[in-house]
Design a protein around this motif. Structure first.
Motif, PDB file in Angstrom:
ATOM      1  N   CYS A   1       0.893  -1.422  -0.021  1.00 39.67           N
ATOM      2  CA  CYS A   1       0.030   0.110  -0.013  1.00 39.67           C
ATOM      3  C   CYS A   1       0.703   1.272   0.216  1.00 39.67           C
ATOM      4  O   CYS A   1       0.434   2.321  -0.697  1.00 39.67           O
ATOM      5  N   ASP A   2       2.030   1.341   0.825  1.00 39.48           N
ATOM      6  CA  ASP A   2       2.825   2.429   0.789  1.00 39.48           C
ATOM      7  C   ASP A   2       3.474   2.743  -0.621  1.00 39.48           C
ATOM      8  O   ASP A   2       3.470   4.040  -0.836  1.00 39.48           O
TER       9      ASP A   2
ATOM     10  N   LEU B   1       1.855   2.794  -3.331  1.00 34.72           N
ATOM     11  CA  LEU B   1       0.849   3.847  -4.051  1.00 34.72           C
ATOM     12  C   LEU B   1       1.260   5.249  -3.998  1.00 34.72           C
ATOM     13  O   LEU B   1       0.970   6.014  -4.729  1.00 34.72           O
ATOM     14  N   LEU B   2       1.679   5.660  -2.783  1.00 36.60           N
ATOM     15  CA  LEU B   2       2.248   7.056  -2.851  1.00 36.60           C
ATOM     16  C   LEU B   2       3.408   7.211  -3.328  1.00 36.60           C
ATOM     17  O   LEU B   2       3.989   8.368  -3.388  1.00 36.60           O
ATOM     18  N   ARG B   3       4.222   6.540  -3.847  1.00 34.47           N
ATOM     19  CA  ARG B   3       5.706   6.488  -4.267  1.00 34.47           C
ATOM     20  C   ARG B   3       6.063   6.076  -5.895  1.00 34.47           C
ATOM     21  O   ARG B   3       6.966   6.187  -6.074  1.00 34.47           O
ATOM     22  N   PHE B   4       4.740   5.630  -6.283  1.00 29.44           N
ATOM     23  CA  PHE B   4       5.266   5.138  -7.745  1.00 29.44           C
ATOM     24  C   PHE B   4       4.802   6.143  -9.109  1.00 29.44           C
ATOM     25  O   PHE B   4       4.884   5.762 -10.040  1.00 29.44           O
ATOM     26  N   ALA B   5       4.141   7.180  -8.606  1.00 25.58           N
ATOM     27  CA  ALA B   5       3.653   8.359  -9.414  1.00 25.58           C
ATOM     28  C   ALA B   5       4.866   8.547 -10.564  1.00 25.58           C
ATOM     29  O   ALA B   5       4.443   8.796 -11.695  1.00 25.58           O
ATOM     30  N   SER B   6       6.067   8.840 -10.312  1.00 24.40           N
ATOM     31  CA  SER B   6       6.716   9.341 -11.284  1.00 24.40           C
ATOM     32  C   SER B   6       7.360   8.196 -12.283  1.00 24.40           C
ATOM     33  O   SER B   6       7.536   8.438 -13.505  1.00 24.40           O
ATOM     34  N   VAL B   7       6.891   6.900 -12.042  1.00 21.29           N
ATOM     35  CA  VAL B   7       7.235   5.808 -12.815  1.00 21.29           C
ATOM     36  C   VAL B   7       6.135   5.829 -14.041  1.00 21.29           C
ATOM     37  O   VAL B   7       6.209   5.574 -15.236  1.00 21.29           O
TER      38      VAL B   7
ATOM     39  N   PHE C   1      -8.573   1.146  -8.167  1.00 18.52           N
ATOM     40  CA  PHE C   1      -8.266   0.086  -9.124  1.00 18.52           C
ATOM     41  C   PHE C   1      -7.012  -0.757  -8.670  1.00 18.52           C
ATOM     42  O   PHE C   1      -7.054  -1.990  -8.648  1.00 18.52           O
ATOM     43  N   TYR C   2      -5.778   0.275  -8.403  1.00 18.97           N
ATOM     44  CA  TYR C   2      -4.505  -0.627  -7.635  1.00 18.97           C
ATOM     45  C   TYR C   2      -4.988  -1.158  -6.607  1.00 18.97           C
ATOM     46  O   TYR C   2      -4.540  -2.244  -6.422  1.00 18.97           O
ATOM     47  N   MET C   3      -5.931  -0.616  -5.643  1.00 20.52           N
ATOM     48  CA  MET C   3      -6.040  -1.434  -4.314  1.00 20.52           C
ATOM     49  C   MET C   3      -6.890  -2.578  -4.576  1.00 20.52           C
ATOM     50  O   MET C   3      -6.625  -3.677  -4.142  1.00 20.52           O
ATOM     51  N   THR C   4      -7.741  -2.757  -5.644  1.00 18.89           N
ATOM     52  CA  THR C   4      -8.527  -3.952  -6.071  1.00 18.89           C
ATOM     53  C   THR C   4      -7.470  -5.011  -6.326  1.00 18.89           C
ATOM     54  O   THR C   4      -7.641  -6.179  -5.986  1.00 18.89           O
TER      55      THR C   4
ATOM     56  N   ASP D   1      -0.084 -11.678  -5.667  1.00 22.38           N
ATOM     57  CA  ASP D   1       1.130 -12.631  -6.205  1.00 22.38           C
ATOM     58  C   ASP D   1       1.722 -11.997  -7.503  1.00 22.38           C
ATOM     59  O   ASP D   1       2.664 -12.109  -8.241  1.00 22.38           O
ATOM     60  N   TYR D   2       0.735 -11.023  -8.085  1.00 19.29           N
ATOM     61  CA  TYR D   2       0.701 -10.638  -9.603  1.00 19.29           C
ATOM     62  C   TYR D   2       1.000  -9.008  -9.561  1.00 19.29           C
ATOM     63  O   TYR D   2       1.056  -8.556 -10.533  1.00 19.29           O
ATOM     64  N   PHE D   3       1.431  -8.502  -8.307  1.00 19.74           N
ATOM     65  CA  PHE D   3       1.835  -7.226  -8.362  1.00 19.74           C
ATOM     66  C   PHE D   3       3.121  -6.800  -7.360  1.00 19.74           C
ATOM     67  O   PHE D   3       3.380  -7.193  -6.293  1.00 19.74           O
TER      68      PHE D   3
END
Length: 174
Positions: free
Chosen positions: A9-10, A12-18, A31-34, A41-43
């Protein structure tokens, strides 16, 4: 040194630059949380020293019978970390989960027909163009449905290309 680990979960707050790459689809948080809740296992994320996110892969397992498959929803690597085979490592991870844990027949993904570098990379990883989906992206650009057969598909039936393009409403969603 690169670390490959499960997305949390953390992140989600750090990957925007990618996601700043114009070819990367960006989704809303729910969507990401779902995906994180249903298919952990796929994330996965690739992380550099200093906890900087280099890239990630997000996918799921879906289908029924011989259509049971792993699906790559998104794979992306930040521009400064490309050409280091990170996407290949992330793809291999998802393929291994699909093959060895979920016993899927194949892995599939969609890519913009204009994204030649990605198409070439997927072909090097053993993917074939299974079918063209007309106006898949925002009703404008065609998408290519690419597939790679896994060990359960001994006869490689899942990767026999369709002879004609299809429209998005002809896609099967599970």
């Amino acid at each position: 040194m690169t670390t490959l680990r499960r997305f949390c979960c953390d992140d989600l707050l750090r990957f925007a630059s990618v996601n700043l790459d114009h070819l990367t689809e960006t989704f809303n948080m729910s969507f990401y949380m779902t995906y994180l809740a249903r298919w952990p296992d796929y994330f996965h994320v690739a992380e550099a020293p200093g906890n900087r996110i280099m890239g990630y892969i997000m996918g799921k397992v879906e289908g029924q019978g011989e259509s049971w498959h792993g699906h790559v929803t998104a794979v992306t690597v930040a521009p400064e970390y490309r050409r280091q085979q990170l996407a290949k490592k992330l793809m291999n991870l998802l393929e291994d989960v699909s093959d060895k844990i979920d016993k899927a027949y194949f892995v599939d993904l969609f890519v913009r027909a204009s994204n030649t570098p990605a198409i070439k990379m997927y072909e090097k990883l053993g993917y074939i163009v299974y079918r063209r989906v007309l106006r898949y992206y925002s009703g404008e650009e065609d998408g290519l449905d690419m597939r790679k057969a896994l060990s359960r598909d001994v006869e490689k039936k899942s990767v026999i290309p369709l002879k004609r393009p299809i429209t998005p409403d002809e896609l099967e969603y599970d």
